[in-house]
Design an enzyme around this catalytic site. Structure first.
Site, PDB file in Angstrom:
ATOM      1  N   SER A 150       0.869  -1.175   0.000  1.00  0.00           N
ATOM      2  CA  SER A 150       0.000   0.000   0.000  1.00  0.00           C
ATOM      3  C   SER A 150       0.905   1.223   0.000  1.00  0.00           C
ATOM      4  O   SER A 150       2.091   1.131   0.345  1.00  0.00           O
ATOM      5  CB  SER A 150      -0.874   0.000   1.267  1.00  0.00           C
ATOM      6  N   TYR A 163      -2.611  -1.580  10.436  1.00  0.00           N
ATOM      7  CA  TYR A 163      -2.497  -1.695   8.983  1.00  0.00           C
ATOM      8  C   TYR A 163      -1.159  -1.141   8.504  1.00  0.00           C
ATOM      9  O   TYR A 163      -0.446  -1.777   7.715  1.00  0.00           O
ATOM     10  CB  TYR A 163      -3.657  -0.961   8.319  1.00  0.00           C
TER      11      TYR A 163
END
Length: 267
Positions: A150, A163
């Site tokens: 990401s 995350y």
């Protein structure tokens, strides 16, 4: 949504894609099926819908597609999943660690069980899956490992402690595995997408809109796409196409990278 238009043949190769029964994972699976690879998908969902998707992939690839539903909230199941796939399809040539979950909360109130779940699914399962595919790839002298990271593997964001930590960890894992596989014909790379409009992203948009009392359109424009120079979501097929290229012989010297597919965020 677009469709990947790459003249790439992976006929005879076996690919296992975690988190591929919904969202971006489905586009990845379709892209690799079109290349002629033997595809194994993984994920949870409604059984009839999954069965339909399995049939679609089988028609696209010309090979029987298999589905696995291991629960990666126990990260060790990543290795169990690989062994199950090997038992059905033989050695896994291409592993795509795409499974991911999200939870948003400040660090002070972040639930411990959510921290454990996110680290297991987003990082631990990838490690155990890589560990399980490595011997077969080493024996063949060929392998491709791609981890979905990401843009948050490169930066932080408030409320996403687990995350962000997991995605930073994915980059460390990617680079180390790339070094260990460098002389063995095994590459390992990470893709760092920007905002891709998947069910995971849609849930975040809806939650943000509800919290701010704004419309979905305004929330999307002001709080999600404002940082993307292209001012649009990344199309899942763009991520899938990048992954497909990394599996070609033309990309055999590309390893250990974090490739942004982010509409210019990293610029």
């Amino acid at each position: 949504m677009g469709v990947a238009d790459l003249s790439v043949s992976l006929d005879g190769r076996t690919v296992l894609i975690t988190g591929s029964t919904t969202g971006m994972g489905q586009d990845i699976a379709r892209t690799f099926a079109r290349s002629g690879a033997k595809v194994a998908i993984h994920g949870l969902g409604e059984q009839e819908a999954i069965a339909h998707f399995v049939n679609e992939l089988s028609e696209l690839s010309g090979h029987k597609t298999f589905h696995f539903d291991h629960d990666l909230s126990d990260g060790r199941q990543g290795g169990v999943l690989v062994q199950a796939a090997i038992a059905r399809l033989g050695d896994v040539d291409i592993l795509i660690n795409n499974a991911g979950v999200q939870f948003v909360s400040g660090v002070e109130t972040f639930p411990t069980e959510q921290w454990d779940r996110l680290l297991a699914v987003n990082l631990g399962a990838a490690f155990h899956a890589i560990k399980a595919v490595f011997p077969g790839m080493k024996r063949k002298g060929w392998g491709r490992i791609i981890n979905t990271a990401s843009t948050l593997a490169l930066a932080g964001e408030v409320g996403k402690t687990a995350y962000v930590a997991a995605k930073h960890g994915i980059l460390g894992l990617t680079r180390t595995v790339a070094l260990e596989g460098a002389e063995l014909g095994i590459t390992c790379n990470a893709i760092c997408p920007g905002w891709v409009y998947t069910p995971l992203a849609a849930a975040q948009v809806e939650a943000k809109a509800a919290a701010l009392g704004l419309s979905l359109e305004q929330t999307t424009k002001e709080h999600f796409l404002s940082e993307m120079p292209t001012k649009r979501f990344v199309d899942p097929f763009e991520v899938a196409s990048a992954m497909l290229f990394l599996c070609t012989e033309n990309a055999r010297s590309i390893t250990g990278i974090a490739l942004p597919v982010d509409g210019g965020i990293s610029a």
